[in-house]
Design an enzyme around this catalytic site. Structure first.
Site, short mmCIF file in Angstrom:
data_model
loop_
_atom_site.label_atom_id
_atom_site.label_comp_id
_atom_site.label_asym_id
_atom_site.label_seq_id
_atom_site.Cartn_x
_atom_site.Cartn_y
_atom_site.Cartn_z
CB SER A 125 -0.94 -0.05 1.20
OG SER A 125 -1.97 0.88 1.06
CG ASP A 185 -5.61 -3.59 -4.06
OD1 ASP A 185 -6.30 -2.69 -3.55
OD2 ASP A 185 -4.42 -3.83 -3.76
CG HIS A 312 -5.26 -2.67 -0.21
ND1 HIS A 312 -4.28 -2.55 -1.18
CD2 HIS A 312 -4.89 -1.84 0.79
CE1 HIS A 312 -3.36 -1.68 -0.77
NE2 HIS A 312 -3.70 -1.24 0.42
#
Lengths: 602, 564
Positions: A125, A185, A312
């Site tokens: 991320s 995602d 995610h």
């Protein structure tokens, strides 16, 4: 097939798995910007960067929060000839520089390098963005005998623009970056969408410290539609260009539409969610995949929106499974021949495309991406075919230059006079060469050549030869036709792009600042200095002139000693020598003056 | 030869348009006001908004009468001098749909005020309207483009919704084409309202700009006028049978915005030969034109492909190469001119006698140059007048140099082959246009320029590219005077011609407008002078003119030397 992901990217599955779990764990680093892991038995040291869910760390300002790259820290991240600086997310850059300022990162990396271990940066991320910048930072600083660092990201947001990616590929660093992306995602797509309330909702959902963590977003589809609509704008816009859209409406629309500047770069590995891995390096294809693989379908819209958040957070588990199955498809080898319908072409490719939900439209876009890359390669081949022609014309002009020396005039002045057949022939050669080079420059301006083009030694060498030999003729032509009287000096108004580009190529290759390699403009400088009248009592003008003249004398000696300026400039009959001899003594400084005098008298 | 694969971006462009934020805001406005103002008779009202500081929207709001009965009786075209600036080679006189023009004219005073206001303003400008409101929006945009600064960075965009065709002119060769976007629903008969119901009848209406056709299933963009005409005709004839109801473009757009991010079909079977036909067949199907319908209405994919391919052939990079080639040929001609001067003859006469190998090579350079400039001139002619003029100024300087350098050679060839009266019988149209444009642009020379011309005349080309044609005619006149068989009338007219020619030459000399090369010993001009001088000395020795004095005194020996 039969090739494993590990082979292809030369990192073992064990290392990838380790990186994935480190990247996920780094979220709980207790406030440290990164954690360092030196697994026993592996030849790598893994630097995993922590994440952040604070909206300010993602976007500084609407709509896209971008800024120009800091070229003192990242000197390569620009285009060379076109001379545009790459664009990067401002929050990412600011936060990365703050990490650098703490010094611990550099210290740790130095230790690992001293241990002869491979440096591997990773992150999940937001941490992935830090890992990317860290990798670039150390690639920029890298020494030739060092092992370059590697970078593996999981669910990374997009970090830089088209030029950013172009520069990375030009420097041949692209292979150092591996990005894993789960099919739905949302984070890898989020930068395609302007900053909005939906962003905040998404980050809050993912942030364990937020009161909205893991809570259903209402209305449940809106955030997904918002991001996907923006992604669609970017993808369809780029697809039009890939497909060679001839409708000029497209260009006019660009004035009205705010498009995200961010684009993918590096190697993308898409996880289908059922164990398959699809590898794409082509940046245009990767962008199309980011959009098309996440398209909604009627039956499962709500489910897809849910997965876009959930996926995610599951990279470590998903990869463990997928890497174990070794079901890998590499798209780059066959982009231009991808099957358009769901049941033709090689089964293994088609199953993967079907698993990613790629419609016929999507496949056409991927084909177009492959087509562009092949067209660029063909353009390059065409230029390579012209090389001999360039060399032939250059050798004619070399002959002309040598003959000029026997005329005691130098080819610059001979060309300026345009009296003999040889002068006319030289002019024709100049024009033939201008045609070839201008075509190359135009292709570069329109990104119609491979990214590595400007980094090819042979081209830089040929461009330098060309520039040093032929630019004086363009200058002579400019001042012969007295173009400076109505348009301005050669340097400000008359210098053709082909010479600016060639000079920038050499400067970049030598790591020199812009303007360093201006020896081919020697004559323009002389002409301008000649045109400022000596003796008039304008103090400041005389002072700058004096400075300029002294500097020119210094550089002249350097250039002649380096062999990048011909001795013909110091022939008795040349404009330079005639002018130099009229200079009052206060303009000359020693020892340059006597050195020049010596050069003139052989 | 490895040919680049061809794609159709009909679908991608359409999806880019609908997913962009471009048509959200103005569309909403467009309809709100249309519904709000029911009291108006059939008319169109312009409204101006500034949704953001940087964006201006002008909406032409038609009254409900207008949208529900869009004046089918107003379908004829009327000649419109006001839009004369749209004239091109293809369309020498511009006609506009009567209904649209009437509405536009009724707003004329208001619109010229609005025009002044908008041309002042920087930033984005969107002009839009539904049905006849869109027709007026198109006319107003054209009106604005005609007067807008060409360097203005942000150009306007005109977006119409379900608007009928407005005129007989096309904009295919103009940059202005990129400022128009027309949305047409497959349920809307209005856009094709003025078209004949079958393909066998021809129409004078021409579409311009890009058309975005849409249906429930999706959308596609096309800018090929023939295809657009066919699609409009078919849609109109299919819907016309049913009830004429107002199509809600707001709803259509909302649907399309969703469709764009919804997964499209994965088609099965190997029915696609290549990416181009795959893309275009899919998109035509989306807007309601399946294979049978294409066949039935004679819509040919192959032809579209050939047209698309020819459009992609020419690239900017190859243009630049060509321009350098042209410079090369000019340089070669310059050398030829210099060689000829050294031979004391001048390049005009060298080429005319064609003795040397190099004279033949010159013919080849000329061929390249002429083809190039004929194309450039034609391209300028395809553009609307205002735009054409600004397109030209960029290259008119090189075009003039070309004309002055090369036209004398054409004249030489013409008279060598026995032609007479070049100006009327031999002069190519592109030279005439190049000269006409040059004269339109030229400013009267200042005193300074006159002096600098005096200095540089030896390096200049003769200004009047037809100079040698007049010399040749003068030679013919002398022959006629010396010919015993000439009638008195012929003699008189020849003499008149010579008097005029003398005045003309002297004027050129005084303005430093001719190259000193005409005085080279073996030039046609000097040969003419020899014959002329003999004639005057024997037949009219009392005759005197400025040219006679100038030449007899050998003053030309000084001409062009003052520079040194």
């Amino acid at each position: 097939m039969g090739e494993t992901v590990g082979n292809r990217i030369s990192l073992s599955e064990e290392i990838i798995n380790r990186a994935a779990s480190q990247a996920m764990r780094a979220h709980d680093s207790g406030g440290r910007p990164f954690v360092l892991d030196k697994p026993r038995g592996l030849s790598v040291a893994i630097f995993a960067f922590a994440g952040s869910w604070l909206p300010d760390d993602w976007f500084t300002h609407p709509p896209f929060g971008e800024t120009k790259m800091d070229t003192s820290t990242f000197p390569s991240l620009r285009s060379i000839g076109n001379d545009e600086v790459a664009v990067v997310n401002a929050s990412f850059l600011r936060r990365f520089k703050a990490i650098l300022d703490q010094l611990s990162l550099e210290k740790e990396v130095r230790k690992v390098v001293a241990d002869h271990k491979q440096v591997l940066f990773t992150g999940h991320s937001w941490g992935a963005a830090m890992a990317i910048l860290a990798t670039l930072y150390f690639l920029e600083k890298g020494r030739p005998n060092q092992k370059p660092p590697r970078c593996i990201t999981f669910g990374s947001p997009l970090v830089g623009d088209r030029i950013f990616g172009h520069a990375v590929r030009r420097e041949k660093w692209s292979d150092h970056f591996i990005h894993f992306v789960m099919r739905f995602d949302i984070i890898p797509r989020i930068m395609l969408c302007p900053a909005s309330i939906e962003h905040q909702q998404i980050l809050n959902y993912l942030n364990p410290r937020s009161e909205f963590y893991g809570k259903r977003i209402d209305p449940h589809l809106a955030f997904y539609l918002k991001v996907m609509r923006s992604a669609a704008s970017v993808a369809t816009h780029d697809a039009c260009n890939l497909m060679g859209c001839t409708n000029p409406l497209l260009e006019n629309l660009r004035n009205f539409v705010d498009l995200s500047p961010y684009r993918p770069f590096g190697t993308f590995i898409f996880c289908t969610g059922n164990g398959k891995l699809v590898v794409v390096k082509d940046p245009n294809a990767a962008l199309q995949m980011l959009f098309y693989t996440a398209q909604l379908s009627q039956e499962e819209a709500a489910e897809i929106a849910r997965r876009s958040l959930y996926e995610h957070l599951v990279y470590d588990n998903e990869l463990q499974e997928s890497l174990g199955m070794q079901n890998v498809v590499h798209l780059d080898d066959s982009l231009e021949e991808l099957p358009l319908s769901s049941d033709s072409g090689p089964a293994i490719v088609n199953t993967a495309l079907n698993d990613l939900g790629l419609s016929t439209e999507a496949r056409l876009c991927l084909r177009a991406a492959g087509g562009l890359e092949n067209r660029r390669l063909r353009n390059q081949a065409k230029i390579d075919d012209n090389k001999q022609k360039i060399k032939d014309e250059l050798s004619k002009l070399r002959g002309y230059q040598e003959k000029g020396e026997t005329r005691e005039l130098g080819y610059y002045d001979a060309f300026k006079s345009q009296e003999e057949k040889a002068d006319f022939d030289a002019n024709v050669s100049r024009l033939v060469l201008a045609g070839i080079w201008d075509e190359i420059i135009e292709m570069l301006r329109r990104s119609e050549l491979p990214d590595e083009f400007e980094n090819r030694e042979e081209l830089i060498e040929l461009g330098t030869l060309y520039r040093r030999l032929v630019e004086p003729l363009d200058i002579a032509n400019y001042y012969r036709n007295l173009k400076n009287e109505d348009t301005g000096t050669y340097m400000t108004r008359g210098r053709p792009k082909r010479y600016r580009y060639a000079q920038r190529w050499l400067e970049h290759a030598e790591n020199k600042p812009s303007g360093w390699r201006s020896e081919s403009c020697f004559w323009a400088e002389v002409e301008e200095l000649c045109s400022i009248k000596t003796g008039c009592n304008n103090g400041p003008l005389q002072d700058t002139k004096k400075q300029k003249i002294q500097q020119l004398q210094k550089r002249l000696i350097e250039w002649i000693n380096d062999g990048c300026l011909g001795k013909d400039v110091v022939l008795e009959g040349s404009t330079f020598v005639k002018w130099w001899k009229t200079l009052p003594s206060e303009y000359r400084s020693e020892p340059e003056s006597s050195m020049i005098a010596k050069l003139i008298h052989g | 030869m490895n040919q680049d694969p061809l794609f159709s971006c009909a679908g991608e462009l359409a999806n880019f348009v609908v997913t962009s934020n471009l048509i959200d805001y103005d569309l909403a406005k467009n309809f709100e006001f249309q519904r709000g103002q029911t009291e108006l008779p059939c008319s169109v009202q312009p409204m101006v908004y500034h949704p953001t500081p940087n964006r201006t929207i002008v909406v032409f709001i038609p009254s409900p009468d207008c949208t529900e009965y869009p004046l089918p009786e107003g379908g004829d075209l009327v000649l419109s001098p006001e839009f004369k600036f749209l004239c091109t080679k293809e369309c020498p006189s511009v006609s506009i749909n009567r209904a649209a023009l009437t509405l536009f004219s009724s707003l004329h005073d208001h619109l010229s005020g609005l025009k002044a206001q908008l041309t002042e303003r920087e930033g984005q400008l969107i002009i839009t309207g539904h049905s006849l409101g869109g027709s007026v929006a198109s006319l107003f945009t054209l009106y604005l483009l005609d007067s807008m600064d060409k360097k203005r960075k942000c150009r306007p965009i005109c977006i119409t919704f379900g608007s009928p065709l407005i005129g007989n002119f096309g904009l295919q060769h103009s940059q202005w084409n990129s400022f128009f976007l027309h949305l047409v629903s497959d349920k809307d008969p209005v856009p094709g309202l003025f078209l004949p119901s079958s393909h066998s009848q021809t129409t004078v209406y021409k579409p311009f700009g890009t058309y975005l056709f849409c249906s429930e299933l999706g959308c596609a963009c096309f800018d090929n006028p023939d295809l657009i005409l066919k699609l409009l005709t078919v849609i109109s004839s299919e819907v016309a049978g049913g009830l004429l109801q107002v199509v809600d473009y707001g709803e259509i757009l909302r649907n399309l915005k969703n469709k764009a991010i919804w997964k499209g079909p994965q088609l099965a079977g190997g029915r696609f030969a290549d990416p181009f036909s795959a893309g275009i067949i899919m998109k035509l199907e989306t807007i309601g034109f399946d294979q049978t319908k294409l066949l039935q209405h004679n819509i040919d994919i192959r032809r579209m492909e050939a047209e698309a391919r020819s459009l992609t052939k020419k690239t900017k990079a190859s243009d630049i190469k060509e321009l350098n080639d042209i410079k090369k040929y000019m340089a070669l001609l310059e050398w030829y001119k210099k060689k000829s001067k050294d031979a004391k003859k001048g390049y005009y006469d060298c080429f005319k006698s064609g003795e040397f190998r190099r004279d033949i090579a010159v013919g080849e350079f000329m061929g390249h140059l002429t083809t190039y400039w004929e194309d450039m001139v034609a391209e300028a002619q395809w553009k609307p007048q205002t735009e054409g003029a600004s397109f030209r100024t960029g290259w008119l300087f090189s075009g003039t140099t070309y004309r002055r350098m090369v036209e004398p050679l054409d004249i030489a060839a013409f008279y060598r082959d026995g032609g007479t009266d070049y100006i009327n019988n031999g002069r190519s149209r592109h030279y005439k246009l190049l000269q006409q444009w040059y004269e339109e642009d030229a400013k009267p020379p200042s005193r300074d320029q006159h002096d600098s011309r005096k200095e540089k005349v030896s390096a200049l080309l003769t200004e009047d590219s037809c100079f040698w044609a007049y010399v040749e005619e003068a030679i013919l006149s002398c022959e006629s005077l010396n010919n015993a068989n000439s009638s008195p009338e012929q003699r008189q007219s020849s003499w008149d011609n010579l008097v005029m020619f003398g005045e003309y030459v002297m004027e050129q000399i005084e303005n430093y407008a001719v190259s000193p090369e005409i005085f080279l010993e073996e030039s046609s001009f000097m040969k003419w002078w020899g014959v002329y001088e003999d004639y005057i000395d024997t037949n009219r020795n009392s005759y005197s003119s400025r040219l006679v004095n100038f030449t007899k005194r050998r003053s030309y020996k000084q001409y062009g030397r003052r520079a040194i």
